[in-house]
Structures are given as C-alpha cells and as structure tokens.
Design a protein around this motif. Structure first.
Motif, short mmCIF file in Angstrom:
data_model
loop_
_atom_site.label_atom_id
_atom_site.label_comp_id
_atom_site.label_asym_id
_atom_site.label_seq_id
_atom_site.Cartn_x
_atom_site.Cartn_y
_atom_site.Cartn_z
N ALA A 93 0.83 -1.21 0.00
CA ALA A 93 0.00 0.00 0.00
C ALA A 93 0.86 1.26 0.00
N GLN A 94 1.94 1.23 0.78
CA GLN A 94 2.82 2.40 0.83
C GLN A 94 3.50 2.64 -0.51
N ARG A 95 3.93 1.57 -1.17
CA ARG A 95 4.59 1.71 -2.47
C ARG A 95 3.62 2.21 -3.54
N VAL A 96 2.40 1.70 -3.50
CA VAL A 96 1.40 2.15 -4.47
C VAL A 96 1.11 3.62 -4.27
N THR A 97 0.90 4.03 -3.02
CA THR A 97 0.60 5.44 -2.72
C THR A 97 1.74 6.34 -3.18
N ALA A 101 1.66 9.07 -6.35
CA ALA A 101 1.98 10.47 -6.09
C ALA A 101 3.10 10.96 -6.99
N LEU A 102 4.13 10.14 -7.18
CA LEU A 102 5.26 10.53 -8.03
C LEU A 102 4.82 10.81 -9.46
N THR A 103 3.87 10.04 -9.94
CA THR A 103 3.42 10.18 -11.33
C THR A 103 2.16 11.04 -11.45
N ASN A 104 1.71 11.57 -10.31
CA ASN A 104 0.57 12.50 -10.27
C ASN A 104 -0.71 11.88 -10.84
N VAL A 105 -0.99 10.65 -10.41
CA VAL A 105 -2.22 9.99 -10.85
C VAL A 105 -3.02 9.48 -9.66
N GLN A 106 -2.84 10.12 -8.49
CA GLN A 106 -3.56 9.67 -7.29
C GLN A 106 -5.07 9.65 -7.50
N LYS A 122 0.21 6.13 -19.79
CA LYS A 122 1.68 6.11 -19.73
C LYS A 122 2.15 6.33 -18.30
N ARG A 123 1.56 7.31 -17.61
CA ARG A 123 1.99 7.61 -16.25
C ARG A 123 1.63 6.47 -15.29
N VAL A 124 0.48 5.84 -15.50
CA VAL A 124 0.11 4.69 -14.67
C VAL A 124 1.08 3.53 -14.91
N ALA A 125 1.45 3.30 -16.17
CA ALA A 125 2.41 2.24 -16.49
C ALA A 125 3.74 2.49 -15.80
N ILE A 126 4.19 3.74 -15.79
CA ILE A 126 5.44 4.09 -15.11
C ILE A 126 5.28 3.90 -13.60
N ALA A 127 4.11 4.28 -13.06
CA ALA A 127 3.86 4.08 -11.63
C ALA A 127 3.96 2.61 -11.26
N GLY A 128 3.42 1.74 -12.11
CA GLY A 128 3.47 0.31 -11.84
C GLY A 128 4.90 -0.21 -11.78
N GLN A 153 4.42 16.79 -19.81
CA GLN A 153 4.27 16.27 -18.45
C GLN A 153 5.16 15.05 -18.24
N LEU A 154 5.22 14.19 -19.27
CA LEU A 154 6.04 12.99 -19.15
C LEU A 154 7.52 13.34 -19.08
N ILE A 155 7.96 14.29 -19.88
CA ILE A 155 9.37 14.70 -19.85
C ILE A 155 9.73 15.25 -18.48
N ARG A 156 8.84 16.05 -17.90
CA ARG A 156 9.10 16.58 -16.55
C ARG A 156 9.21 15.44 -15.53
N LEU A 157 8.31 14.46 -15.67
CA LEU A 157 8.35 13.32 -14.76
C LEU A 157 9.67 12.57 -14.88
N LEU A 158 10.08 12.23 -16.09
CA LEU A 158 11.33 11.48 -16.28
C LEU A 158 12.52 12.27 -15.77
N GLY A 159 12.49 13.59 -15.98
CA GLY A 159 13.59 14.42 -15.51
C GLY A 159 13.69 14.50 -14.00
N SER A 160 12.58 14.20 -13.31
CA SER A 160 12.58 14.29 -11.84
C SER A 160 12.96 12.98 -11.17
N LEU A 161 13.00 11.88 -11.93
CA LEU A 161 13.26 10.57 -11.33
C LEU A 161 14.75 10.32 -11.17
#
Length: 230
Positions: A93-97, A101-106, A122-128, A153-161
């Motif tokens: 549950a903690q990892r899913v949450t 949050a990291l991928t902004n799909v809460q 795409k963001r959900v796939a990355i979250a998984g 949005q995806l580029i920003r996400l990848l740049g933050s990881l």
C-alpha cells in the motif's frame, strides 16, 4: 543484435536511438532477462542476468501501455508487482501510494485503466514499474502517441526521477532535453556511443541512419519563398 558492448553508470540517462528494426526493443528484452543472449552475458550491478528470473532491479515500461495495464483498477495494476514480490500488505500500500503520487495519478486510483487517456495510461504504467523500486528504468518510446501537453508532463516526470534511465525513442528532441549520452544502433550494432550534442549536430550521420536532427537544430525557413529567416 550483435557485438553490443557498453557500460552504463548509475544515474545516467541514455537515449537509445535508431531506425525501426535496428534492435532497440530486443536490446531491452535482453537487459531484463526476457530474451537469452546466444553469446556473452548481461550484468546488472556486477551480477549476471539469468533469463526468465524476475529482475526487480530493472523496470521495463512498454511502448504501448495497453500491453502493460490489465487489472480492474489503477490501484490494482500498480500493486501487482510489489504483491508478486511477496511484500506485506502495508508495504504494498505504501509503495502504491508513493508511486501514484510521483506520477501524479492519485485521483485515478479507482479508475479502470482502459478508460484513461493515452498520457494517463503512460503515467500509470510508469507508476506500476516504480512500485518495484527499480534502480534502472527501460522506457520504450515513452512519448509515442502523446499530445504536446502529455508529452511535456512525461518529460518533466522522467527528468525528476533519480533512477538510471535507458530511453529507446525516435523523439530526438526528448533525448536532447533529457540525455547526455546517445547510443545509436543500426542492424543490431552500436554505430555511435557518445555525447548527445555531438550526434545531434551531425545531420549527415543522422540521415545516414534514417534519423532527422531535432527541430531545435534545424534552420527555420519562410513558408512562402523557402529562404532562411534572418
């Protein structure tokens, strides 16, 4: 693929580019143990990758998220990998949450994946994949079929990881923005491994391998008379 010999340092973001059929996806499947090399071996952090063994250190994000998302809800999809890693329910549950949050799909947690937009999928796939806490991300054409806003949005996400990232793509503007190093494949072999700026500034080499320079490297032309704009 043949004669692939390269070393990836922790934390690098590397663009894997080349024409269709050059071996990008095959290369990724070798890295995560789905395919078996006929000669040589793949090592992750000094350990040989055993084909068929679940590699929690490496997360592969498919080009088409519909090939990756299959559960009844986003929450269940993101929870699938940590559950199969045998983790206790509270850690799952903690990892899913955290991953949502990291991928902004809460806000999509209870939605059915097949009802989402392409960018959301795409963001959900990355979250998984992030829910496994991998140290290496393999991203196969991450911006394919995305509209400009979803792409940004995806580029920003990848740049933050913080993970090491190998990004197979035809989107050279993406690699120019995110990657300091480019590996160019042709017929399953590495024909260039070096600085992103160097290869992007070499239009003849790019054209030789069926690629075009990013838009930011192309000279603007007037639409009326095709003369260079001052």
């Amino acid at each position: 693929v043949q004669n692939l010999d390269l070393l990836v340092q922790p934390g690098e973001r590397i663009g894997i580019v080349g024409a269709n059929g050059c071996g990008k996806t095959t290369f990724f499947l070798l890295l995560c143990g789905v395919l078996t090399p006929t000669t040589g071996n793949v090592q992750i952090f000094g350990q040989i990758v055993n084909p068929g063994v679940f590699q929690t250190q490496v997360g592969l994000v498919f080009q088409n998220p519909d090939d990756q998302l299959f559960s009844a809800s986003v929450w269940e999809d993101v929870a699938f990998a940590p559950q199969n890693m045998g983790l206790p329910a509270d850690e799952v549950a903690q990892r899913v949450t955290t991953s949502l949050a990291l991928t902004n799909v809460q806000d999509l947690a209870q939605r059915a994946p097949h009802h989402l937009s392409g960018g959301q999928k795409k963001r959900v796939a990355i979250a998984g994949v992030l829910a496994m806490n991998p140290e290496i991300l393999l991203l196969d054409e991450p911006t394919a079929q995305l509209d400009p806003r979803s792409r940004r949005q995806l580029i920003r996400l990848l740049g933050s990881l913080p993970q090491t990232q190998l990004i197979a793509t035809h989107d050279l503007d993406l690699t120019l923005e995110l990657c300091d190093r480019i590996i160019l494949l042709s017929h399953g072999q590495i024909v260039f491994d070096g600085c992103t700026q160097s290869i992007m500034g070499d239009p003849e080499r790019l054209e030789k391998y069926a690629l075009e320079a990013p838009l930011s490297y192309q000279r603007p032309y007037c639409l009326l008379d095709h003369s260079p704009i001052a």
